[in-house]
Design a protein around this motif. Structure first.
Motif, PDB file in Angstrom:
ATOM      1  N   GLU A 141       0.807  -1.218   0.000  1.00 18.91           N
ATOM      2  CA  GLU A 141       0.000   0.000   0.000  1.00 18.91           C
ATOM      3  C   GLU A 141       0.841   1.270   0.000  1.00 18.91           C
ATOM      4  O   GLU A 141       0.317   2.365  -0.225  1.00 18.91           O
ATOM      5  CB  GLU A 141      -0.931   0.001   1.224  1.00 18.91           C
ATOM      6  CG  GLU A 141      -2.043  -1.037   1.166  1.00 18.91           C
ATOM      7  CD  GLU A 141      -2.949  -0.832  -0.052  1.00 18.91           C
ATOM      8  OE1 GLU A 141      -3.351   0.320  -0.306  1.00 18.91           O
ATOM      9  OE2 GLU A 141      -3.220  -1.823  -0.755  1.00 18.91           O
ATOM     10  N   LEU A 142       2.115   1.138   0.261  1.00 20.26           N
ATOM     11  CA  LEU A 142       2.988   2.313   0.268  1.00 20.26           C
ATOM     12  C   LEU A 142       3.437   2.713  -1.132  1.00 20.26           C
ATOM     13  O   LEU A 142       4.071   3.756  -1.315  1.00 20.26           O
ATOM     14  CB  LEU A 142       4.219   2.051   1.148  1.00 20.26           C
ATOM     15  CG  LEU A 142       3.937   1.785   2.631  1.00 20.26           C
ATOM     16  CD1 LEU A 142       5.232   1.491   3.369  1.00 20.26           C
ATOM     17  CD2 LEU A 142       3.220   2.969   3.258  1.00 20.26           C
TER      18      LEU A 142
ATOM     19  N   PRO B  70       2.849   4.387  -4.513  1.00 20.80           N
ATOM     20  CA  PRO B  70       1.891   5.355  -5.070  1.00 20.80           C
ATOM     21  C   PRO B  70       1.548   4.989  -6.525  1.00 20.80           C
ATOM     22  O   PRO B  70       2.348   5.218  -7.434  1.00 20.80           O
ATOM     23  CB  PRO B  70       2.652   6.680  -5.002  1.00 20.80           C
ATOM     24  CG  PRO B  70       4.093   6.287  -5.068  1.00 20.80           C
ATOM     25  CD  PRO B  70       4.217   4.917  -4.467  1.00 20.80           C
TER      26      PRO B  70
ATOM     27  N   ASP C   7      -6.881  12.302  -9.227  1.00 21.32           N
ATOM     28  CA  ASP C   7      -6.526  11.030  -8.582  1.00 21.32           C
ATOM     29  C   ASP C   7      -5.022  10.983  -8.278  1.00 21.32           C
ATOM     30  O   ASP C   7      -4.604  10.501  -7.218  1.00 21.32           O
ATOM     31  CB  ASP C   7      -6.893   9.853  -9.482  1.00 21.32           C
ATOM     32  CG  ASP C   7      -8.391   9.767  -9.753  1.00 21.32           C
ATOM     33  OD1 ASP C   7      -9.157   9.996  -8.808  1.00 21.32           O
ATOM     34  OD2 ASP C   7      -8.763   9.472 -10.912  1.00 21.32           O
TER      35      ASP C   7
ATOM     36  N   LEU D 277      -4.223  13.116  -5.237  1.00 25.72           N
ATOM     37  CA  LEU D 277      -4.594  12.443  -3.990  1.00 25.72           C
ATOM     38  C   LEU D 277      -3.548  11.389  -3.610  1.00 25.72           C
ATOM     39  O   LEU D 277      -3.183  11.241  -2.435  1.00 25.72           O
ATOM     40  CB  LEU D 277      -5.972  11.795  -4.128  1.00 25.72           C
ATOM     41  CG  LEU D 277      -7.176  12.746  -4.243  1.00 25.72           C
ATOM     42  CD1 LEU D 277      -8.461  11.938  -4.440  1.00 25.72           C
ATOM     43  CD2 LEU D 277      -7.275  13.638  -3.003  1.00 25.72           C
ATOM     44  N   GLU D 278      -3.081  10.654  -4.615  1.00 23.93           N
ATOM     45  CA  GLU D 278      -2.087   9.605  -4.352  1.00 23.93           C
ATOM     46  C   GLU D 278      -0.736  10.200  -3.947  1.00 23.93           C
ATOM     47  O   GLU D 278      -0.037   9.670  -3.085  1.00 23.93           O
ATOM     48  CB  GLU D 278      -1.942   8.707  -5.591  1.00 23.93           C
ATOM     49  CG  GLU D 278      -1.186   7.417  -5.363  1.00 23.93           C
ATOM     50  CD  GLU D 278      -1.908   6.410  -4.475  1.00 23.93           C
ATOM     51  OE1 GLU D 278      -1.398   5.287  -4.338  1.00 23.93           O
ATOM     52  OE2 GLU D 278      -2.982   6.741  -3.909  1.00 23.93           O
TER      53      GLU D 278
ATOM     54  N   SER E 164      -0.386  12.978  -2.344  1.00 23.12           N
ATOM     55  CA  SER E 164      -0.573  13.441  -0.970  1.00 23.12           C
ATOM     56  C   SER E 164      -0.573  12.270   0.012  1.00 23.12           C
ATOM     57  O   SER E 164      -0.048  12.367   1.116  1.00 23.12           O
ATOM     58  CB  SER E 164      -1.888  14.215  -0.852  1.00 23.12           C
ATOM     59  OG  SER E 164      -1.881  15.343  -1.700  1.00 23.12           O
ATOM     60  N   ARG E 165      -1.176  11.158  -0.392  1.00 24.81           N
ATOM     61  CA  ARG E 165      -1.300   9.997   0.498  1.00 24.81           C
ATOM     62  C   ARG E 165       0.060   9.395   0.831  1.00 24.81           C
ATOM     63  O   ARG E 165       0.322   9.019   1.989  1.00 24.81           O
ATOM     64  CB  ARG E 165      -2.188   8.926  -0.145  1.00 24.81           C
ATOM     65  CG  ARG E 165      -2.427   7.702   0.743  1.00 24.81           C
ATOM     66  CD  ARG E 165      -3.226   6.632   0.021  1.00 24.81           C
ATOM     67  NE  ARG E 165      -2.446   5.953  -1.006  1.00 24.81           N
ATOM     68  CZ  ARG E 165      -1.620   4.922  -0.768  1.00 24.81           C
ATOM     69  NH1 ARG E 165      -1.475   4.464   0.468  1.00 24.81           N
ATOM     70  NH2 ARG E 165      -0.966   4.361  -1.759  1.00 24.81           N
ATOM     71  N   THR E 166       0.921   9.285  -0.152  1.00 25.73           N
ATOM     72  CA  THR E 166       2.179   8.555   0.052  1.00 25.73           C
ATOM     73  C   THR E 166       3.371   9.458   0.327  1.00 25.73           C
ATOM     74  O   THR E 166       4.328   9.029   0.972  1.00 25.73           O
ATOM     75  CB  THR E 166       2.493   7.690  -1.180  1.00 25.73           C
ATOM     76  OG1 THR E 166       2.610   8.544  -2.331  1.00 25.73           O
ATOM     77  CG2 THR E 166       1.390   6.666  -1.418  1.00 25.73           C
TER      78      THR E 166
ATOM     79  N   VAL F 223       3.918   9.477  -8.607  1.00 21.82           N
ATOM     80  CA  VAL F 223       2.863   8.478  -8.696  1.00 21.82           C
ATOM     81  C   VAL F 223       3.077   7.679  -9.982  1.00 21.82           C
ATOM     82  O   VAL F 223       3.538   8.211 -10.996  1.00 21.82           O
ATOM     83  CB  VAL F 223       1.454   9.133  -8.663  1.00 21.82           C
ATOM     84  CG1 VAL F 223       1.240  10.035  -9.868  1.00 21.82           C
ATOM     85  CG2 VAL F 223       0.363   8.092  -8.586  1.00 21.82           C
TER      86      VAL F 223
ATOM     87  N   ASP G  81       5.143  15.399  -8.389  1.00 21.84           N
ATOM     88  CA  ASP G  81       4.545  16.618  -7.842  1.00 21.84           C
ATOM     89  C   ASP G  81       5.019  17.844  -8.613  1.00 21.84           C
ATOM     90  O   ASP G  81       4.290  18.833  -8.748  1.00 21.84           O
ATOM     91  CB  ASP G  81       4.833  16.755  -6.341  1.00 21.84           C
ATOM     92  CG  ASP G  81       6.298  16.561  -5.988  1.00 21.84           C
ATOM     93  OD1 ASP G  81       7.138  16.480  -6.910  1.00 21.84           O
ATOM     94  OD2 ASP G  81       6.605  16.495  -4.781  1.00 21.84           O
TER      95      ASP G  81
END
Length: 325
Positions: free
Chosen positions: A211-212, A214, A224, A227-228, A230-232, A237, A252
């Motif tokens: 899950e780590l 991206p 999408d 969001l990914e 930001s999540r990781t 990504v 980014d």
């Protein structure tokens, strides 16, 4: 502290170093067939090299044993007195032993030398007395004799212990070079050090997995991707299909540049991603990954297996945290 005393302190210190250096300079000329034989014994033994001594010789012996062990020659230190009270049981017929004694006449030799002879264990003697009982029992005699100790009373082992240490280093490094022992071999003996981190760690040992990672599918949007990102927090990504094959990457930095050019978060990611995108093989050494990051001026990358399928992701901060720099 008055000035005359300070002058004397420097004078005494320099005298010690100069005396020890003077005695040490005589050592290279003493390396002869005995040194060659000692190295050959260490190179051909099927067992371990045991180093033993007593007193100051014992302290130097511990360092020699440690140097041998860390440079590819299995070795351990055995205290001479303890050897006579059970530790000789650690010595097998396939081993060789380095006995250290400047005088070569320690009382313990009266007991241990006959036992070693009966077992057929070759002895390498590091001594200052070539006619001593120790020297006579040895297959190779390494002469560390001196004319003068740095101790003004001639009592404290100084020049003699330095010579012994130097002779031990000469043995360890000579045998290491003869074995073609390299940096990676050294790192295996020091896995927790910075060299071990650089030479032993591979990308797959450090990368983020599960899950780590991206990642987003091909039909995703820039929103999408944001969001990914930001999540990781990886800075990148990965766009891949259901078979885990990478179609492209989006960073980014790409997001900022897109928005500055009037792109929108609803844009299809497949239209703005970088293709095919750089990726790292999982079996690369971590130090190779860092060099690649620097060469290509990037800070993150997907990681792929031998089938070019996505298995992880890594960035430069992951490498630094693992001690790769």
């Amino acid at each position: 502290m008055n000035s005359p005393l300070r002058t004397k302190l420097l004078e005494y210190g320099r005298e010690v170093i100069e005396l020890e250096l003077s005695e040490a300079k005589k050592l290279p000329a003493r390396l002869d067939h005995n040194f060659i034989q000692a190295c050959e014994l260490m190179l051909t033994t099927k067992g371990k090299v045991i180093v033993s001594g007593i007193g100051k010789s014992g302290h130097i012996g511990k360092k020699i044993a440690a140097s041998l062990a860390s440079t590819g020659t299995p070795s351990f230190f055995m205290h001479l007195t303890e050897a006579l009270h059970g530790d000789l049981g650690m010595v097998s017929e396939t081993d060789i032993i380095i006995l250290i004694s400047y005088s070569g006449q320690a009382n313990e030799f009266n007991y241990i030398l006959p036992i070693l002879k009966d077992k057929g264990i070759p002895i390498i003697a590091i001594t200052g007395k070539k006619t001593s009982p120790l020297a006579r029992a040895a297959k190779a005699v390494l002469d560390v004799s001196i004319e003068r100790e740095a101790c003004p009373m001639g009592l404290a082992p100084t020049s003699s212990s330095t010579n012994t240490l130097l002779m031990g280093d000469a043995l360890a490094i000579t045998v290491m070079r003869a074995k073609n022992f390299n940096e990676e071999d050294f790192a295996r003996s020091h896995p927790a050090g910075s060299l071990g981190a650089k030479l032993l760690n591979r990308v797959k040992d450090i990368m983020r997995t599960g899950e780590l990672i991206p990642k987003i599918p091909e039909n995703a949007t820039v929103f999408d991707a944001m969001l990914e990102l930001s999540r990781t927090g990886l800075g990148l990504v990965i766009i891949c299909n259901t078979d885990r094959h990478i179609k492209g990457v989006f960073t980014d930095g790409d997001l900022r540049r897109l928005l500055l050019k009037d792109g929108t978060l609803n844009d299809p990611i497949i239209q703005v991603m970088t293709t095919p995108g750089y990726r790292l093989p999982e079996n690369w050494k971590a130090i190779e990954a860092l060099k690649s990051f620097n060469d290509y001026n990037i800070t993150a990358a997907p990681v792929v297996d031998q089938n070019d399928c996505l298995v992880g992701a890594i960035n430069i901060h992951d490498l630094h945290q693992a001690g790769i720099s």
